[in-house]
Motif scaffolding. Sequence first.
Motif, short mmCIF file in Angstrom:
data_model
loop_
_atom_site.label_atom_id
_atom_site.label_comp_id
_atom_site.label_asym_id
_atom_site.label_seq_id
_atom_site.Cartn_x
_atom_site.Cartn_y
_atom_site.Cartn_z
N PHE A 124 -5.85 3.14 1.90
CA PHE A 124 -4.87 2.16 2.37
C PHE A 124 -5.52 0.93 3.00
CE2 PHE A 124 -1.76 5.11 1.23
CZ PHE A 124 -0.50 4.57 1.40
N ILE A 125 -6.85 0.93 3.11
CA ILE A 125 -7.52 -0.23 3.69
C ILE A 125 -7.70 -1.30 2.60
CG2 ILE A 125 -9.55 -1.08 4.93
CD1 ILE A 125 -10.09 1.81 5.80
N LEU A 126 -7.10 -2.45 2.82
CA LEU A 126 -7.19 -3.56 1.86
C LEU A 126 -8.38 -4.46 2.15
CD1 LEU A 126 -3.43 -4.57 1.76
CD2 LEU A 126 -4.68 -3.27 0.03
N GLY A 127 -8.79 -4.52 3.39
CA GLY A 127 -9.92 -5.37 3.75
C GLY A 127 -10.25 -5.20 5.22
N ALA A 128 -11.36 -5.79 5.63
CA ALA A 128 -11.78 -5.64 7.02
C ALA A 128 -12.77 -6.74 7.39
CB ALA A 128 -12.41 -4.27 7.25
N ARG A 139 -16.56 -10.62 6.30
CA ARG A 139 -15.16 -10.37 5.93
C ARG A 139 -15.14 -9.90 4.49
NH1 ARG A 139 -10.04 -11.00 7.25
NH2 ARG A 139 -10.40 -12.14 9.16
N SER A 140 -14.56 -8.75 4.26
CA SER A 140 -14.58 -8.13 2.94
C SER A 140 -13.18 -7.67 2.59
CB SER A 140 -15.55 -6.94 2.95
OG SER A 140 -15.62 -6.33 1.71
N LYS A 152 -16.95 -3.52 -2.15
CA LYS A 152 -15.92 -2.99 -1.25
C LYS A 152 -16.60 -2.45 0.02
CE LYS A 152 -12.44 -1.97 -4.77
NZ LYS A 152 -13.06 -2.67 -5.88
N ILE A 153 -17.17 -3.36 0.80
CA ILE A 153 -17.89 -2.96 2.01
C ILE A 153 -16.94 -2.29 3.00
CG2 ILE A 153 -19.27 -3.79 3.95
CD1 ILE A 153 -20.69 -3.97 1.28
N GLY A 165 -21.93 0.22 10.78
CA GLY A 165 -21.45 -1.05 11.30
C GLY A 165 -20.22 -0.84 12.17
N VAL A 166 -19.67 -1.95 12.65
CA VAL A 166 -18.52 -1.92 13.55
C VAL A 166 -17.33 -2.58 12.87
CG1 VAL A 166 -17.62 -2.52 15.83
CG2 VAL A 166 -20.08 -2.15 15.53
N TYR A 167 -16.24 -1.85 12.74
CA TYR A 167 -14.98 -2.48 12.34
C TYR A 167 -14.45 -3.31 13.51
CZ TYR A 167 -14.17 0.43 8.13
OH TYR A 167 -14.24 1.03 6.90
N THR A 168 -14.10 -4.56 13.24
CA THR A 168 -13.47 -5.38 14.29
C THR A 168 -12.03 -5.73 13.94
OG1 THR A 168 -14.36 -7.41 13.29
CG2 THR A 168 -15.65 -6.38 15.05
#
Length: 327
Positions: A124-128, A139-140, A152-153, A165-168
Motif C-alpha cells: 500500500f506504500i505508493l512513495g516515500a 523522494r521515491s 522502488k526504494i 535508512g529513515v522514513y520521514t
Amino acid sequence: MLIHNVYCKEVYEPYSYEEIVELVKKANEEKIKVHPIGLGNNHIGKKIVADICISTSKLNKIIEISKSDLYVTAQAGVSVDLLQKTVAEYDLFLPFIYSGTLGGLASTNKPSIFSLLYPYPKDFILGAKIITGKGEIIRSGSRTTKFSSGYKIWKVLSGSLGSLGVYTELTFRLLPKPEEIKYTEVEDPLKYISLRPWGITSIVRDGKITNYLIFGSFSTFFDRISREFSFTFYDGIPESKLDCEKIFGIVTSRGEEIEVLKRFSNGIAYVGAGYVRVCEKKALELRNEGYNVIIEKGCEASEDCFGFKYLTFDMLKMALDPNNVFA
C-alpha cells in the motif's frame, strides 16, 4: 536509555528532515551507530545498541489526504491510530492494524488481520521521502498506483527494520471506508473464500484452534449472508493479541498457514499472508524443514534471530548505507 529492546546512548527528536541529515552525517564522520525509532512498541530481533536514536515523534503531521485519488501523505511519526481516525472523517480507510507509527508500520511490514485481501503494508506504500546512510534525502515513488518508473526504494526499506535508512514521509494508498467491519467464527474458513472475506485469521490457544472470517462491507451484505449461511456476526475484529515472552514468526506458502499452526499450542495464522506467529521455541525446528523462522520478540544475543541472509540486502546496504551507520 533503554527503549523496549533498543539501548540508546542519546535520543534526539528532530523537528525537521535537515536535522536528521545532520545527525546521520555526524554519525558518518564520528563512525558511530544510529537507529531510528517511532513509539518503540514493535521491535523485532535482538537488542540493538546505538550511539544515537532518532525518534520520529515530532515528525507527526498529516500532510495531504485525497478522497478522490484515495491516498494520504503523512510524516513517519504519525501514529497509525491517529491516521485511521483522521482519514475516517473523509470516509477512507487504511487496512492495517498496528500499535505504532506509520514509519514503524512500513519498517516492520507485519501482516495484520485483513491479510487475505491486504497482506502487507508495503503493498500500500505508493512513495516515500527517505534519508539514507549517506545523509541524502531521496523522494521515491508517487501518489498514484500507475507510477512505475525508477527504483522502488520506498519498498526496499519496508521490512528492513530501520537498517537501511529513515522514513520521514510516506504516501499510502487508501480504501473507501466500509460501512461495517464484522467477524464470525466458522469451522472451515477456506470453505468461504468465494465470499471475499478481508481476512481469515486462525487462533490456537492451549491447543484449540478457532477460525474467524473478517469482512468489511455494507449492512445489506451482512444481512444477506447471515441468512444464507446462518452466521452470527460480531462488530469489529476478533481479539488476536499474542502475549508471550518469545514470539516466533514462520513464513509459509499461502494457503498452508492453518496446517502449520496446528503443530503448535498457542499462536495466530494470517491466511493469505503466508505468515504464522507462535509462542513455542520448537518453531525453530522448522528451519530444518526449509522454513524461514524469525524470532520476533525475546531474541537473545546468542541466537540467530532471522535464520536467513540475502545477498540482495548486502548489496542494498552498500548502496544506501556504505559506512554501516544504521544499527
